[in-house]
Design an enzyme around this catalytic site. Structure first.
Site, mmCIF file in Angstrom:
data_model
loop_
_atom_site.group_PDB
_atom_site.id
_atom_site.type_symbol
_atom_site.label_atom_id
_atom_site.label_comp_id
_atom_site.label_asym_id
_atom_site.label_seq_id
_atom_site.Cartn_x
_atom_site.Cartn_y
_atom_site.Cartn_z
ATOM 1 N N HIS A 179 0.838 -1.447 0.106
ATOM 2 C CA HIS A 179 0.089 -0.044 -0.193
ATOM 3 C C HIS A 179 0.825 1.228 0.065
ATOM 4 O O HIS A 179 0.503 2.141 -0.763
ATOM 5 C CB HIS A 179 -0.989 -0.085 1.136
ATOM 6 C CG HIS A 179 -1.937 1.012 1.449
ATOM 7 N ND1 HIS A 179 -2.849 1.375 0.396
ATOM 8 C CD2 HIS A 179 -1.913 2.032 2.351
ATOM 9 C CE1 HIS A 179 -3.478 2.382 0.896
ATOM 10 N NE2 HIS A 179 -3.007 2.774 1.810
ATOM 11 N N GLN A 204 4.070 1.427 -1.302
ATOM 12 C CA GLN A 204 4.392 1.816 -2.547
ATOM 13 C C GLN A 204 3.515 2.284 -3.460
ATOM 14 O O GLN A 204 3.920 2.806 -4.297
ATOM 15 C CB GLN A 204 5.139 0.296 -2.903
ATOM 16 C CG GLN A 204 6.124 -0.137 -2.186
ATOM 17 C CD GLN A 204 7.462 0.678 -2.375
ATOM 18 O OE1 GLN A 204 8.032 1.532 -1.456
ATOM 19 N NE2 GLN A 204 7.903 0.908 -3.588
ATOM 20 N N HIS A 223 1.103 4.262 -2.809
ATOM 21 C CA HIS A 223 0.925 5.682 -2.444
ATOM 22 C C HIS A 223 2.136 6.497 -2.950
ATOM 23 O O HIS A 223 1.802 7.625 -3.748
ATOM 24 C CB HIS A 223 1.050 5.770 -0.921
ATOM 25 C CG HIS A 223 -0.515 6.099 -0.329
ATOM 26 N ND1 HIS A 223 -1.202 7.037 -0.380
ATOM 27 C CD2 HIS A 223 -1.050 5.095 0.288
ATOM 28 C CE1 HIS A 223 -2.557 6.985 0.318
ATOM 29 N NE2 HIS A 223 -2.320 5.729 0.739
#
Length: 109
Positions: A77, A79, A81
């Site tokens: 998650h 990564q 973002h």
């Protein structure tokens, strides 16, 4: 839950989210014709992106030196973002320039 295991991921999420928000604020400022504020927001975005990259780099260097990095949903998650923040920042820079050109054309009309 081991908090230390998630600390790097949360730092990436935090800085990437701030980078993306600043990039979008830059576009909003440029749309209003406030190019000084737009540049300030772009600078903030880059600073936050740098902080996110530093955390990511520490994970990569650790893995390269033999320290296992556990891949979990939160890290994936994070990564995601960071990837979206990079895209938002790149597009914001282009859009600010586009608004700047439009303002010059409108001023000359």
């Amino acid at each position: 839950m081991e908090e230390a295991k998630y600390e790097n991921a949360m730092q990436i999420i935090l800085h990437a989210g701030d980078a993306k928000s600043s990039a979008l604020m830059a576009v909003d400022a440029a749309a209003e014709g406030d190019f000084a504020a737009a540049e300030d927001h772009l600078r903030e975005s880059q600073e936050e992106m740098h902080a996110a990259h530093e955390t990511q780099l520490s994970l990569i260097q650790g893995e390269a030196s033999g320290q296992h990095v556990e891949v979990n949903v939160i890290l994936v998650h994070a990564q995601d973002h960071l990837t979206m923040a990079i895209m938002a920042s790149d597009l914001a820079e282009r859009m600010v320039e586009m608004y700047r050109r439009m303002a010059k054309l409108e001023a000359g009309a």
